[in-house]
Design a protein around this motif. Sequence first.
Motif: not given
Length: 134
Positions: A42-66
């Motif tokens: 699941r994590a790898a599928f999400n990051i595969a999409a992010y790797t395909l289109l990284p500009f305009g998005s960013r990765a953050v820790r879930r505990d910092e977000l929520t």
Amino acid sequence: MQPVSLLLNVLWIVLGGAYMAFGWLVAAVVMAITIVGLPWARAAFNIAAYTLLPFGSRAVRRDELTGMEDVGTGLLGLLGNVIWFVLAGWWLALGHLLTAIALAVTIIGLPFAWAHLKLAGLALWPIGKTIVPA
């Protein structure tokens, strides 16, 4: 998506993003086939999409977000990240690192090299992260 992000994402796909996204996709499929590896898949599928289109998005820790700790950000997440590192993280990070080195040779490739370096760090410890708009 902003026009600048769209342009950068199109250039990104041409300059190494497509094959690295494919690498993430292969890792996700291999993990999913094992059934035990579904959390990593699941994590790898999400990051595969992010790797395909990284500009305009960013990765953050879930505990910092929520503001709350969950399974992926606690002790089990740490254990999951260690297992991920051994099974797939190091070779994905190496692919991003080598691509970053190749892109850093040119001035035009510097922003893409920087994006690959950020993705290399994410490749080492992906569990507990989420992708959000920048």
